[in-house]
Enzyme design. Structure first.
Site, PDB file in Angstrom:
ATOM      1  N   SER A  75       0.806  -1.214   0.000  1.00 43.34           N
ATOM      2  CA  SER A  75       0.000   0.000   0.000  1.00 43.34           C
ATOM      3  C   SER A  75       0.839   1.262   0.000  1.00 43.34           C
ATOM      4  O   SER A  75       0.304   2.355  -0.180  1.00 43.34           O
ATOM      5  CB  SER A  75      -0.925   0.015   1.235  1.00 43.34           C
ATOM      6  OG  SER A  75      -1.818  -1.074   1.199  1.00 43.34           O
ATOM      7  N   HIS A 102      -0.096  -2.389  -6.637  1.00 47.52           N
ATOM      8  CA  HIS A 102      -0.959  -2.065  -5.501  1.00 47.52           C
ATOM      9  C   HIS A 102      -2.407  -2.359  -5.864  1.00 47.52           C
ATOM     10  O   HIS A 102      -3.072  -1.576  -6.548  1.00 47.52           O
ATOM     11  CB  HIS A 102      -0.781  -0.593  -5.115  1.00 47.52           C
ATOM     12  CG  HIS A 102      -1.654  -0.175  -3.975  1.00 47.52           C
ATOM     13  ND1 HIS A 102      -2.094   1.119  -3.781  1.00 47.52           N
ATOM     14  CD2 HIS A 102      -2.187  -0.902  -2.947  1.00 47.52           C
ATOM     15  CE1 HIS A 102      -2.841   1.182  -2.701  1.00 47.52           C
ATOM     16  NE2 HIS A 102      -2.917  -0.037  -2.183  1.00 47.52           N
ATOM     17  N   GLU A 105      -2.425   0.018  -9.100  1.00 49.93           N
ATOM     18  CA  GLU A 105      -1.321   0.933  -9.337  1.00 49.93           C
ATOM     19  C   GLU A 105      -0.060   0.113  -9.618  1.00 49.93           C
ATOM     20  O   GLU A 105       0.337  -0.720  -8.804  1.00 49.93           O
ATOM     21  CB  GLU A 105      -1.092   1.830  -8.124  1.00 49.93           C
ATOM     22  CG  GLU A 105      -2.225   2.811  -7.874  1.00 49.93           C
ATOM     23  CD  GLU A 105      -2.003   3.653  -6.634  1.00 49.93           C
ATOM     24  OE1 GLU A 105      -2.160   4.883  -6.717  1.00 49.93           O
ATOM     25  OE2 GLU A 105      -1.676   3.077  -5.572  1.00 49.93           O
ATOM     26  N   ASN A 148      -3.298   6.124  -1.999  1.00 50.97           N
ATOM     27  CA  ASN A 148      -3.219   6.259  -0.551  1.00 50.97           C
ATOM     28  C   ASN A 148      -2.853   7.667  -0.115  1.00 50.97           C
ATOM     29  O   ASN A 148      -3.217   8.091   0.994  1.00 50.97           O
ATOM     30  CB  ASN A 148      -2.245   5.237   0.036  1.00 50.97           C
ATOM     31  CG  ASN A 148      -2.974   3.986   0.494  1.00 50.97           C
ATOM     32  OD1 ASN A 148      -4.122   4.044   0.915  1.00 50.97           O
ATOM     33  ND2 ASN A 148      -2.313   2.850   0.389  1.00 50.97           N
TER      34      ASN A 148
END
Length: 310
Positions: free
Chosen positions: A115, A136, A148, A187
């Site tokens: 993450s 990700h 990602e 994130n």
């Protein structure tokens, strides 16, 4: 389906790894799911059955047959792609990849599902940095379309191309992150939103339920159709600039976790997995929410895909 790869190993049979394995197996790829922790593979089988029961109820048995389960990393040695989905501990990931580097064939591509840990830092454990990339995924990994794909400083263009092609064949929408930065894209945005939401709760501006209600029924439904930058264009960049000129100074900008967040962790109120967080989570509610959310997300994704294809 003609995949860009022929075989996939997923290391880590938690919720994320189980979802990744189910995703690719449901698309027709042979997958080996690896986890040495006692009981992990048995729990993963239950998670996979639950998820498949939501979005592919007629293909559960066939999909499960494509997933081989094993406790040793040696099971990944002949695979074209290895996706690691173990806990977010840098040294643990490094140790795992160092072992895989000695076991797997030279052509194998490595992908770490993290993450926000540094892809460069994890890739230091291997000799094949050109064939190492971050992937990700988002929970539930077999439902949320976006992944990602994050380069390390040495990732080759060929590696990026093969990984993104594999993700697309799996039904994903990969986005390339050109530089390894903490938190990547999603994130960073998610934590900025959560920081402000927790601050509003901490200040007593509104209840957790009402703060979530505001986000779900205003920002949430709009963001499904228009990202934050496109929305600024729609609203007018001059309007955004005018609001930013007086609002930014009052927004939460702390650089450490809030006292409320720290207290929650210190007292074991970790959310659904412990039964209490910002909400109370009796076991039956947690399971029902997981099922309902997966089903609803699947319907939303299908609708968005259909709308975009029109």
């Amino acid at each position: 389906m003609d995949f860009p790869i022929q075989s996939l190993a997923v290391v880590g049979a938690g919720a994320m790894g189980s979802g990744i394995a189910a995703l690719f197996a449901a698309k027709g790829l042979e997958v080996v799911l690896i986890d040495p922790v006692p009981g992990a593979l048995e729990r993963a089988a239950g998670v996979i059955d639950r998820q498949l029961g939501v979005y592919a109820p007629d293909a559960v048995a066939e999909t499960r047959r494509r997933i081989r389960m094993d406790t040793g990393l040696e099971a990944a040695c002949a695979c074209d792609l290895v996706i690691e989905a173990i806990p977010e501990k840098l040294e643990l990931k490094r140790d795992t990849f160092a072992r895989l580097d000695t076991l797997c064939k030279p052509e194998t591509i490595f992908a770490t599902n993290t993450s926000g840990l540094s892809i460069n830092a994890i890739a230091q454990a291997v000799t094949r940095r050109d064939r190492f990339v971050g992937t990700h995924f988002f929970t539930p990994a077999d439902v949320i379309p976006l992944v990602e794909v994050v380069r390390n400083d040495d990732t080759s263009a060929e590696t990026v191309e093969r990984v993104m092609a594999t993700l697309r064949f799996g039904g994903k929408r990969p986005v390339l992150v050109n530089r390894d930065i903490p938190g990547f894209i999603a994130n960073r945005i998610q934590h900025a939103l959560a920081r402000e939401a927790i601050s509003l709760l901490e200040q007593g501006i509104a209840s957790a339920e009402d703060i979530d209600e505001v986000v779900k029924w205003s920002l949430g439904i709009r963001l499904a159709l228009s990202g934050p930058l496109e929305q600024r264009d729609m609203n007018g960049i001059d309007v955004h600039h005018a609001i930013a000129s007086y609002l930014y100074a009052d927004l939460e900008n702390r650089t450490t976790p809030s006292a409320l967040l720290t207290e929650k962790v210190a007292t074991g109120q970790l959310g659904a997995k412990t039964g209490q967080g910002f909400y109370a989570w009796p076991p039956e509610r947690r399971e029902q929410v997981l099922r309902d959310k997966s089903a609803a997300l699947g319907e939303l994704v299908a609708w968005l895909n259909k709308r975009q294809a029109q």
